[in-house]
Design a protein around this motif. Structure first.
Motif, PDB file in Angstrom:
ATOM      1  N   TRP A  83       0.855  -1.186   0.000  1.00 56.69           N
ATOM      2  CA  TRP A  83       0.000   0.000   0.000  1.00 56.69           C
ATOM      3  C   TRP A  83       0.893   1.239   0.000  1.00 56.69           C
ATOM      4  N   PHE A  84       0.543   2.171  -0.869  1.00 55.51           N
ATOM      5  CA  PHE A  84       1.155   3.492  -0.893  1.00 55.51           C
ATOM      6  C   PHE A  84       0.036   4.518  -0.743  1.00 55.51           C
ATOM      7  N   ARG A  85       0.419   5.750  -0.444  1.00 54.36           N
ATOM      8  CA  ARG A  85      -0.567   6.823  -0.402  1.00 54.36           C
ATOM      9  C   ARG A  85       0.045   8.100  -0.951  1.00 54.36           C
ATOM     10  N   GLN A  86      -0.820   8.956  -1.461  1.00 50.82           N
ATOM     11  CA  GLN A  86      -0.356  10.220  -2.018  1.00 50.82           C
ATOM     12  C   GLN A  86      -1.341  11.322  -1.655  1.00 50.82           C
ATOM     13  N   ALA A  87      -0.842  12.301  -0.918  1.00 50.66           N
ATOM     14  CA  ALA A  87      -1.637  13.469  -0.552  1.00 50.66           C
ATOM     15  C   ALA A  87      -1.419  14.557  -1.607  1.00 50.66           C
ATOM     16  N   PRO A  88      -2.355  15.491  -1.729  1.00 49.10           N
ATOM     17  CA  PRO A  88      -2.213  16.558  -2.737  1.00 49.10           C
ATOM     18  C   PRO A  88      -0.904  17.320  -2.565  1.00 49.10           C
ATOM     19  N   GLY A  89      -0.170  17.473  -3.647  1.00 51.26           N
ATOM     20  CA  GLY A  89       1.083  18.218  -3.618  1.00 51.26           C
ATOM     21  C   GLY A  89       2.257  17.483  -3.018  1.00 51.26           C
ATOM     22  N   LYS A  90       2.069  16.218  -2.679  1.00 48.08           N
ATOM     23  CA  LYS A  90       3.152  15.439  -2.074  1.00 48.08           C
ATOM     24  C   LYS A  90       3.492  14.232  -2.928  1.00 48.08           C
ATOM     25  N   GLU A  91       4.682  13.681  -2.681  1.00 48.80           N
ATOM     26  CA  GLU A  91       5.091  12.489  -3.403  1.00 48.80           C
ATOM     27  C   GLU A  91       4.366  11.259  -2.858  1.00 48.80           C
ATOM     28  N   ARG A  92       4.333  10.229  -3.703  1.00 40.58           N
ATOM     29  CA  ARG A  92       3.739   8.971  -3.268  1.00 40.58           C
ATOM     30  C   ARG A  92       4.585   8.376  -2.143  1.00 40.58           C
ATOM     31  N   GLU A  93       3.916   7.927  -1.089  1.00 44.18           N
ATOM     32  CA  GLU A  93       4.578   7.517   0.146  1.00 44.18           C
ATOM     33  C   GLU A  93       4.261   6.066   0.464  1.00 44.18           C
ATOM     34  N   PHE A  94       5.294   5.310   0.847  1.00 38.59           N
ATOM     35  CA  PHE A  94       5.128   3.917   1.255  1.00 38.59           C
ATOM     36  C   PHE A  94       4.350   3.842   2.558  1.00 38.59           C
ATOM     37  N   VAL A  95       3.402   2.909   2.625  1.00 33.89           N
ATOM     38  CA  VAL A  95       2.637   2.689   3.850  1.00 33.89           C
ATOM     39  C   VAL A  95       2.970   1.325   4.449  1.00 33.89           C
ATOM     40  N   ALA A  96       2.827   0.259   3.658  1.00 32.95           N
ATOM     41  CA  ALA A  96       3.068  -1.090   4.178  1.00 32.95           C
ATOM     42  C   ALA A  96       3.219  -2.057   3.017  1.00 32.95           C
ATOM     43  N   ALA A  97       3.889  -3.190   3.275  1.00 35.08           N
ATOM     44  CA  ALA A  97       4.076  -4.214   2.256  1.00 35.08           C
ATOM     45  C   ALA A  97       4.007  -5.589   2.899  1.00 35.08           C
ATOM     46  N   ILE A  98       3.667  -6.584   2.076  1.00 38.29           N
ATOM     47  CA  ILE A  98       3.576  -7.960   2.553  1.00 38.29           C
ATOM     48  C   ILE A  98       4.078  -8.904   1.468  1.00 38.29           C
ATOM     49  N   GLU A  99       4.867  -9.878   1.885  1.00 39.97           N
ATOM     50  CA  GLU A  99       5.362 -10.903   0.963  1.00 39.97           C
ATOM     51  C   GLU A  99       4.276 -11.963   0.857  1.00 39.97           C
ATOM     52  N   TRP A 100       3.837 -12.228  -0.366  1.00 43.35           N
ATOM     53  CA  TRP A 100       2.602 -12.995  -0.565  1.00 43.35           C
ATOM     54  C   TRP A 100       2.699 -14.430  -0.066  1.00 43.35           C
ATOM     55  N   GLN A 101       3.820 -15.089  -0.301  1.00 46.44           N
ATOM     56  CA  GLN A 101       3.931 -16.499   0.088  1.00 46.44           C
ATOM     57  C   GLN A 101       4.154 -16.654   1.592  1.00 46.44           C
ATOM     58  N   GLY A 102       5.164 -15.975   2.117  1.00 46.93           N
ATOM     59  CA  GLY A 102       5.549 -16.176   3.510  1.00 46.93           C
ATOM     60  C   GLY A 102       4.788 -15.318   4.499  1.00 46.93           C
TER      61      GLY A 102
END
Length: 125
Positions: free
Chosen positions: A36-55
């Motif tokens: 998941w990423f997020r982007q607020a107006p006027g800001k760069e896209r920001e990392f929120v969270a990630a998950i490895e699908w298998q493990g």
């Protein structure tokens, strides 16, 4: 060919909770990371969270640790983001992203080659 469709965004009061979903269509085979990423107006896209699908290993940005939780339902091919104790600064368009052929929980948008259309999350006081 993997396609991603987000849902669950909305407008809620500060302190409330929301759960975002990302439906993953197509074949998820081998090494795969969803994020998941997020982007607020006027800001760069920001990392929120990630998950490895298998493990199932996860990583969360410091700004959301303890409040947000990424999870998956492999049987339903669905990614989730549970967001608790929401703050006005969490207001943004939230995007689901996928990276194939990797197990790295990368926080850079450049590492992901598939994106959903985004879902708006607005937090008011």
């Amino acid at each position: 060919q993997v396609q991603l469709v987000e849902s669950g965004g909305g407008m809620v009061q500060a302190g409330d909770s929301l759960r975002l979903s990302c439906a993953v269509s197509g074949t998820i085979f081998g090494r795969f990371v969803l994020a998941w990423f997020r982007q607020a107006p006027g800001k760069e896209r920001e990392f929120v969270a990630a998950i490895e699908w298998q493990g199932g290993s996860t990583d969360h940005a410091d700004s959301v640790k303890g409040r947000f939780a990424i999870s998956k339902d492999s049987g339903k091919n669905t990614l989730y983001l549970q967001m608790n104790r929401l703050k006005p600064e969490d207001t943004a368009v939230y995007y689901c992203a996928a990276a194939s052929g990797t197990m790295n929980l990368d926080g850079s948008p450049r590492a992901y080659n598939k994106w959903g259309q985004g879902t708006q999350v607005t937090i008011f006081t």
